[in-house]
Design an enzyme around this catalytic site. Structure first.
Site, PDB file in Angstrom:
ATOM      1  N   ASP A   3       0.401  -8.626  -7.614  1.00 30.06           N
ATOM      2  CA  ASP A   3      -0.153  -7.801  -6.542  1.00 30.06           C
ATOM      3  C   ASP A   3      -0.606  -6.476  -7.139  1.00 30.06           C
ATOM      4  O   ASP A   3       0.229  -5.667  -7.537  1.00 30.06           O
ATOM      5  CB  ASP A   3       0.942  -7.582  -5.494  1.00 30.06           C
ATOM      6  N   HIS A   8      -1.718 -12.187  -2.748  1.00 32.65           N
ATOM      7  CA  HIS A   8      -2.312 -12.180  -1.407  1.00 32.65           C
ATOM      8  C   HIS A   8      -3.816 -11.996  -1.493  1.00 32.65           C
ATOM      9  O   HIS A   8      -4.331 -11.285  -2.352  1.00 32.65           O
ATOM     10  CB  HIS A   8      -1.639 -11.149  -0.499  1.00 32.65           C
ATOM     11  N   GLU A  45      -0.880 -10.458   4.140  1.00 32.32           N
ATOM     12  CA  GLU A  45       0.174  -9.670   3.486  1.00 32.32           C
ATOM     13  C   GLU A  45       0.183  -8.243   3.995  1.00 32.32           C
ATOM     14  O   GLU A  45       1.245  -7.644   4.182  1.00 32.32           O
ATOM     15  CB  GLU A  45      -0.035  -9.699   1.968  1.00 32.32           C
ATOM     16  N   GLU A  46      -1.025  -7.712   4.216  1.00 30.66           N
ATOM     17  CA  GLU A  46      -1.143  -6.300   4.581  1.00 30.66           C
ATOM     18  C   GLU A  46      -0.583  -5.994   5.968  1.00 30.66           C
ATOM     19  O   GLU A  46      -0.444  -4.833   6.336  1.00 30.66           O
ATOM     20  CB  GLU A  46      -2.613  -5.865   4.511  1.00 30.66           C
TER      21      GLU A  46
END
Length: 495
Positions: A332, A259, A303-304
């Site tokens: 990640d 990400h 993604e967060e």
């Protein structure tokens, strides 16, 4: 003889014309990729130049972050796209999408004492709620966990077993005025409810220490809590970047991703500039070689905020297209300052949480990379907290690497990996201190070489790799949320 030479010339011309438009310039003259050759193209100076570039995108704007839809992330996306496009080796596209961004801040005090709290993103706002505190049993995942007198009160819930969003929903169903979730491992707690839901109540996070202290106070008397939550919401346009080699078999696609966004709090250089630059470095190195199987790189957005970009992408593929993806590798946080070398537990031998068929073989390949060099490693569970989740749910074999987030390193792990016991793998996780200075150069270099090792293997051949499972739907694992802290291998904190 003349006619034979003419025929040969025509044949060569035909072959050359067939290559043009399908494969990058010079493809027939490139050597076939090997693990050693691709690893040797990985240079630490290139990796560090990449993470410094991401830092500059954060520094260039007042927000000092690379959160999705913001200027720092827009710069990140454009740069990745242009860098990969310029190689001429890939077909590159930006996949546009719109997601709801949320920023929240919380203030919590108990019996007049202010506590260090963080609001869950997507939390409903609250203006000075003053109420008695009650405690939910177990982990607050079921209606029966909430006291009969919960209505109008603020409920204290321990992290674990189910998502923060589910805890908030259950508290709402019990007619609580608000919810406070405290950590089940040392350290503060920040996370997301995963999206808007009418059942949610204003929700904040506390450290394990503060949460346990409140539980002790309630056991001996009444605790009055004041809670304020400020929440902002905004629909933002954002993009995944997807790049696939022009050469190779496009019915046998080897896919990897990382990400590209950060949290609001900081530039996100380990989380996840490290993974973004790791796979970019491999993508550039791969242009020196030809391969048999196509390789598809992905830089995921948002993604967060709940794995939004990767989920959007997987949902955009029908079963036929997704079946071409023979495996997915996720990277990640691969440069954690107090790192541990961790490999996703594809065979389930450590955590009894297996990935789809082929996930075990991915794990074994990474184990071999470390074992051949005498470098220690340990498994990490498929918890559903990173971008592999959407792939596993559609039965795509998955694996990858992770060097640690908020979980505290043990003395036993120090014996294996060095570093400092009693300190998180990344003490700047989800914080403003996640800068270039936060990167462990040895860890990011080693793990980027491991990415190259795996990609070279699978780009050459999938021989011996299990037949791709039929595309379908499955849970990540019904037990995934029972890991300490919601996961010792993945860090998008929505549980």
């Amino acid at each position: 003889m003349k006619s034979q030479l003419l025929s040969l010339a025509v044949a060569v011309t035909t072959i050359s014309q067939g290559v043009v438009g399908q494969e990058p310039f010079g493809w027939p003259f490139k050597p076939m990729v090997t693990q050693d050759d691709l690893q040797n193209k990985i240079k630490l100076k290139d990796i560090m130049a990449g993470v410094e570039k991401l830092q500059s995108f954060s520094d260039a704007h007042p927000e000092k972050n690379r959160v999705f839809g913001g200027n720092g992330h827009k710069d990140t996306v454009e740069w990745i796209y242009n860098e990969i496009k310029a190689t001429g080796y890939y077909d590159v596209k930006k996949q546009e999408q719109v997601h709801l961004w949320s920023h929240a801040e919380a203030a919590v005090s108990a019996n007049g004492k202010e506590l260090k709290a963080s609001a869950m993103s997507y939390s409903p706002p609250a203006s000075k709620i003053m109420a008695e505190l009650v405690v939910a049993k177990n982990n607050g995942c079921n209606a029966t966990d909430y006291p009969e007198n919960t209505q109008g009160k603020i409920v204290l819930v321990e992290r674990g077993v189910c998502s923060f969003g589910e805890k908030s929903s259950q508290a709402g169903d019990a007619k609580a005025a608000g919810a406070i979730v405290y950590n089940n491992v040392p350290g503060s707690l920040a996370g997301t409810l995963g999206g808007l839901d009418k059942r949610h109540v204003p929700t904040a996070g506390l450290s394990q220490e503060d949460g346990k202290n409140l539980a002790t106070l309630i056991a001996s008397g009444k605790v009055d809590v004041t809670m304020n939550v400020i929440s902002l919401f905004e629909n933002r346009t954002t993009w995944n970047v997807i790049a696939e080699t022009k050469g190779g078999d496009h019915n046998n696609v080897v896919m990897l991703g990382a990400h590209s966004d950060s949290v609001d709090a900081g530039p996100g250089i380990n989380d996840n500039g490290s993974g973004s630059i790791g796979i970019m470095t491999v993508a550039k190195a791969l242009t020196n070689f030809k391969l048999n199987n196509a390789v598809r790189f992905a830089w995921w957005t948002a993604e967060e905020f709940g794995l939004l970009g990767s989920t959007f992408y997987v949902n955009s593929l029908d079963d036929r297209e997704l079946h071409k993806v023979k495996l997915y590798l996720n990277f990640d946080m691969i440069g954690s300052p107090n790192f541990a070398n961790q490999i996703y537990d594809g065979d389930g031998s450590a955590y009894n949480m297996t990935g789809p068929a082929g996930s075990a073989e991915i794990e074994y390949l990474f184990e071999k990379f470390f074992d051949d060099q005498g470098i220690p490693h340990q498994p990490t569970a498929f918890t559903g907290r990173s971008d592999y989740s959407a792939f596993i749910k559609r039965n795509v074999p998955a694996g990858g690497l992770f060097t640690g987030a908020e979980v505290v390193k043990t003395p036993e792990q120090v014996k294996l990996f060095g570093g400092e016991a009693g300190v998180a793998y990344d003490k700047n996780y989800h914080g403003k201190g996640d800068t270039v200075a936060n990167i462990n150069k040895g860890a990011i270099f080693l793990n980027t070489r491991a990415i190259a090792y795996a990609i070279a293997e699978y780009a050459r051949s999938l021989k011996g790799f299990p037949t791709r499972p039929k595309t379908g739907k499955r849970d990540v694992n019904p037990q995934y949320s029972k890991m300490p802290g919601g996961g010792c291998g993945h860090h998008t904190v929505f549980m």
